[in-house]
Design an enzyme around this catalytic site. Sequence first.
Site, PDB file in Angstrom:
ATOM      1  N   LYS A  65     -37.994  74.619  26.392  1.00 42.83           N
ATOM      2  CA  LYS A  65     -38.346  75.402  27.752  1.00 42.83           C
ATOM      3  C   LYS A  65     -39.778  76.124  27.881  1.00 42.83           C
ATOM      4  O   LYS A  65     -40.374  76.112  28.713  1.00 42.83           O
ATOM      5  CB  LYS A  65     -37.410  76.454  28.036  1.00 42.83           C
ATOM      6  CG  LYS A  65     -36.035  75.724  28.506  1.00 42.83           C
ATOM      7  CD  LYS A  65     -35.073  76.998  28.740  1.00 42.83           C
ATOM      8  CE  LYS A  65     -33.570  76.333  29.450  1.00 42.83           C
ATOM      9  NZ  LYS A  65     -32.730  77.314  29.753  1.00 42.83           N
ATOM     10  N   ASP A 100     -33.039  79.281  36.311  1.00 43.06           N
ATOM     11  CA  ASP A 100     -32.044  79.885  35.706  1.00 43.06           C
ATOM     12  C   ASP A 100     -31.966  81.261  36.233  1.00 43.06           C
ATOM     13  O   ASP A 100     -30.828  81.838  36.354  1.00 43.06           O
ATOM     14  CB  ASP A 100     -32.201  79.886  34.237  1.00 43.06           C
ATOM     15  CG  ASP A 100     -32.053  78.765  33.510  1.00 43.06           C
ATOM     16  OD1 ASP A 100     -31.435  77.987  33.728  1.00 43.06           O
ATOM     17  OD2 ASP A 100     -32.814  78.713  32.259  1.00 43.06           O
TER      18      ASP A 100
END
Length: 268
Positions: A65, A100
């Site tokens: 990420k 997210d």
Amino acid sequence: MDVFGLVGNPVGHSLSPPMHEAAYDELDLEARYVTFEPEPDAIADAIDGAAALGVTGLNVTIPFKQDVLDCVEADELASRIGAVNTIDFTGERVTGHNTDAVGALRALRDHDVTIEGARAVVVGAGGAGRAIAFGLADAGASVAIANRTASKAHDLAAEVPDATGHDLAEETLAELLSEADVLVNATSVGMDDDETPVPAETLHGDLAVLDAVYSPLETRLLRDAADAGATTVDGAWMLLYQGVEAFELWTGRDAPVDAMNQALRSRL
Ligand code: ATR
């Protein structure tokens, strides 16, 4: 045929393929969602290769990420969070996003929780904590970040607007939560064990409690929260809505949320 996928290492047990393929089935889209597991040092080549092959969109998970920030044009929120979980190849440039953060907000709003003006406590200052703290702050909440390693909470709070950093002592949590409307667990505590990072005595009925842990679905924290009369939101909602956001970003269409939710929950 559109190809979507998940890049991570490992990705073996991911629930993203069935969740996204349920959406393609529901909307009759000619698309597939597959998993890719590049070696840790091959992520930049993997992203370039995906672009060259005409892949439409990729989700990104551990350990990539942060690494993919260097391979894509990250949007403002993903840049501030310092992590990309969704790559979009449909535009002129390859762009990086972080769904997210918005996933957590949509999970809460879906349960009639108001974020604007709320006083939120985020427990945890790792990757998930960062995304959730920025998301809540952007949506107008004031955020108290409490972490076992207090220095990490202070460091994160210095970056997030209208945020404060704290330790995870019971007295600290009791004080923070007595004034709070929203509590989010962004630690791994409760995952496949029966532990909680927040003592039951500090919870109350005016709280909405989101647990980012989704295995098990009913964590000890959520059980304690329900016993205290709080609104509870399990981690599958956050997982669902980060996927819904990614789907909508890639396709420009409203996601079939119920079909995706059903596909997810039937596997948890
Ligand atoms: P993620 O990307 O899932 O957030 P991470 O970046 O490794 O994972 O962060 C894990 C978080 O869980 C951290 O906030 C960590 O606290 P520390 O910063 O003190 O390590 C928290 N955590 C993990 N195990 C914990 C435990 N037993 N008690 C309290 N917090 C814990």
